[in-house]
Structure formats: C-alpha cells, structure tokens
Design a protein around this motif. Structure first.
Motif, mmCIF file in Angstrom:
data_model
loop_
_atom_site.group_PDB
_atom_site.id
_atom_site.type_symbol
_atom_site.label_atom_id
_atom_site.label_comp_id
_atom_site.label_asym_id
_atom_site.label_seq_id
_atom_site.Cartn_x
_atom_site.Cartn_y
_atom_site.Cartn_z
ATOM 1 N N ALA A 41 0.851 -1.192 0.000
ATOM 2 C CA ALA A 41 0.000 0.000 0.000
ATOM 3 C C ALA A 41 0.887 1.242 0.000
ATOM 4 N N ARG A 42 0.475 2.244 -0.814
ATOM 5 C CA ARG A 42 1.302 3.453 -0.944
ATOM 6 C C ARG A 42 0.513 4.585 -1.568
ATOM 7 N N HIS A 43 1.036 5.777 -1.445
ATOM 8 C CA HIS A 43 0.490 6.946 -2.125
ATOM 9 C C HIS A 43 1.658 7.758 -2.667
ATOM 10 N N LYS A 44 1.352 8.803 -3.454
ATOM 11 C CA LYS A 44 2.375 9.644 -4.082
ATOM 12 C C LYS A 44 3.338 8.828 -4.946
ATOM 13 N N LEU A 45 2.803 7.870 -5.689
ATOM 14 C CA LEU A 45 3.599 7.013 -6.540
ATOM 15 C C LEU A 45 3.584 7.523 -7.970
ATOM 16 N N ALA A 46 4.432 6.951 -8.800
ATOM 17 C CA ALA A 46 4.418 7.224 -10.238
ATOM 18 C C ALA A 46 3.970 5.949 -10.941
ATOM 19 N N ALA A 47 3.124 6.091 -11.953
ATOM 20 C CA ALA A 47 2.650 4.931 -12.710
ATOM 21 C C ALA A 47 2.390 5.340 -14.150
ATOM 22 N N ILE A 48 2.759 4.448 -15.080
ATOM 23 C CA ILE A 48 2.541 4.702 -16.505
ATOM 24 C C ILE A 48 2.077 3.420 -17.183
ATOM 25 N N PRO A 49 1.373 3.563 -18.335
ATOM 26 C CA PRO A 49 1.033 2.371 -19.107
ATOM 27 C C PRO A 49 2.297 1.823 -19.753
ATOM 28 N N CYS A 50 2.378 0.507 -19.833
ATOM 29 C CA CYS A 50 3.575 -0.121 -20.391
ATOM 30 C C CYS A 50 3.166 -1.421 -21.090
ATOM 31 N N GLY A 51 2.868 -1.334 -22.380
ATOM 32 C CA GLY A 51 2.526 -2.513 -23.158
ATOM 33 C C GLY A 51 1.342 -3.299 -22.634
ATOM 34 N N GLY A 52 0.257 -2.642 -22.275
ATOM 35 C CA GLY A 52 -0.918 -3.332 -21.758
ATOM 36 C C GLY A 52 -0.847 -3.639 -20.273
ATOM 37 N N SER A 53 0.234 -3.257 -19.636
ATOM 38 C CA SER A 53 0.406 -3.425 -18.194
ATOM 39 C C SER A 53 0.597 -2.047 -17.564
ATOM 40 N N GLY A 112 8.021 3.626 -6.888
ATOM 41 C CA GLY A 112 8.132 4.454 -5.697
ATOM 42 C C GLY A 112 6.846 4.728 -4.958
ATOM 43 N N GLY A 113 6.831 5.855 -4.273
ATOM 44 C CA GLY A 113 5.707 6.247 -3.438
ATOM 45 C C GLY A 113 6.128 6.304 -1.987
#
Length: 185
Positions: free
Chosen positions: A148-160, A165-166
């Motif tokens: 569990a986390r907040h303030k993370l970075a996330a991007i789409p990556c080939g359907g995933s 971080g966070g």
C-alpha cells in the motif's frame, strides 16, 4: 495534475492548491509558442481539488478523486479537450473505489486503471473503469504486488501498468521499488 495533448505539443493542467485553497481551473502550455492559456470551460466543473489523479484517453482528460473543501473525493470527471466541456461520469454498474488522494490513474485502451492512494491509511487496491460500459470493477492482484502506498508514479507499459516508488506511514516510509502489474481484459 497534468496530461499532454495535441501530439504532446501541449501540456494541460487541472486543479492544485496554494495556502489560500484549491483550484479547479484548466490551464494549458503550448510547447510550440511557449505561452500559457487559461481555458474557458463549458458546463458544470469539478469542485476545486488537489492530490487528485488525471490521465488522457483519446481527446479527453479524466480526473478521479482528490481532496476538496468538502473532504476526500471519489468522483470521476471527463474534460473534452477540444470542446472544453466538463461532464461528470456516472457509473452505470459497480461500486466506485473509496475516496482517496495521492493515487494513480492510468489509461489502458478504453479503461482507466486506478492504483493506490491514501484515505486514513495507504491503499493497495486496483480498480478498473470501463469507459464504454461505464462500469467499475475491483481487481484481484496475484503474485508479488506493491505494498500500500500513495504519491507514486505509474505509466502504461505494453498493456500493463509500471509502478515506481511512493510513500507510506504518513510520508515516513519511502519506496524505491518497481512493479509491473499485468492487466488482462
């Protein structure tokens, strides 16, 4: 929050805060002309907020949750970028995720994937909103998955979804890890 538009030649920003309060304005920056433009929006607008998440699907920006004067939110809004029109997105089926701040919202085709955030405690839930069916679905994650986390970075990556971080424990615990959440239809 910020997204790109017009083949990444424009950065569109929604909301945010300063000591005096939150904003709900939309401002864009042209990478070509190096000028800022305040959008004159049509229709009802989302309440002023901060710590929300946004992403772009086709020619729309979608916004989920965040913190406003009325509390922590779990609403979804669509902003038609060219028409400059706001529309609140109402779920036809399924329960929306709990209110949260500091989460990620990732576009995967015609779906919005929501991960993490914080509301009283950090969250590790994964949710999917199907834009065509207007339906929320909570997803179970198998195998090793992010704490569990907040303030993370996330991007789409080939359907995933690639998550990096966070933080947790009220910002006292910082993460320097990477996970790939594989999402199947």
């Amino acid at each position: 929050s910020a997204i790109t538009h017009n083949s990444s030649s424009e950065v569109v920003i929604f909301g945010g805060f300063v000591d005096e309060g939150c904003f709900n304005d939309v401002i864009s920056f042209s990478m070509r002309t190096r000028h800022w433009t305040r959008h004159e929006c049509v229709g009802a607008s989302p309440s002023p907020r901060a710590h929300h998440a946004a992403c772009r699907v086709a020619e729309s920006m979608y916004v989920f949750g965040g913190k406003a004067v009325e509390g922590v939110l779990n609403d979804v809004w669509e902003y038609a970028l060219d028409a400059r029109v706001w529309t609140q997105v109402v779920s036809a089926r399924g329960s929306p995720p709990s209110p949260r701040v500091g989460h990620s919202l990732i576009p995967l085709g015609n779906r919005l994937m929501l991960f993490g955030g914080r509301y009283l405690n950090e969250l590790d839930s994964v949710h999917c909103f199907d834009l065509q069916r207007r339906r929320w679905k909570s997803l179970a994650v198998g195998g090793e998955h992010p704490r569990a986390r907040h303030k993370l970075a996330a991007i789409p990556c080939g359907g995933s979804v690639l998550i990096f971080g966070g933080c947790a424990s009220g910002n006292d615990e910082l993460f320097n890890d990477t996970f790939l959440l594989r999402v199947w239809p």
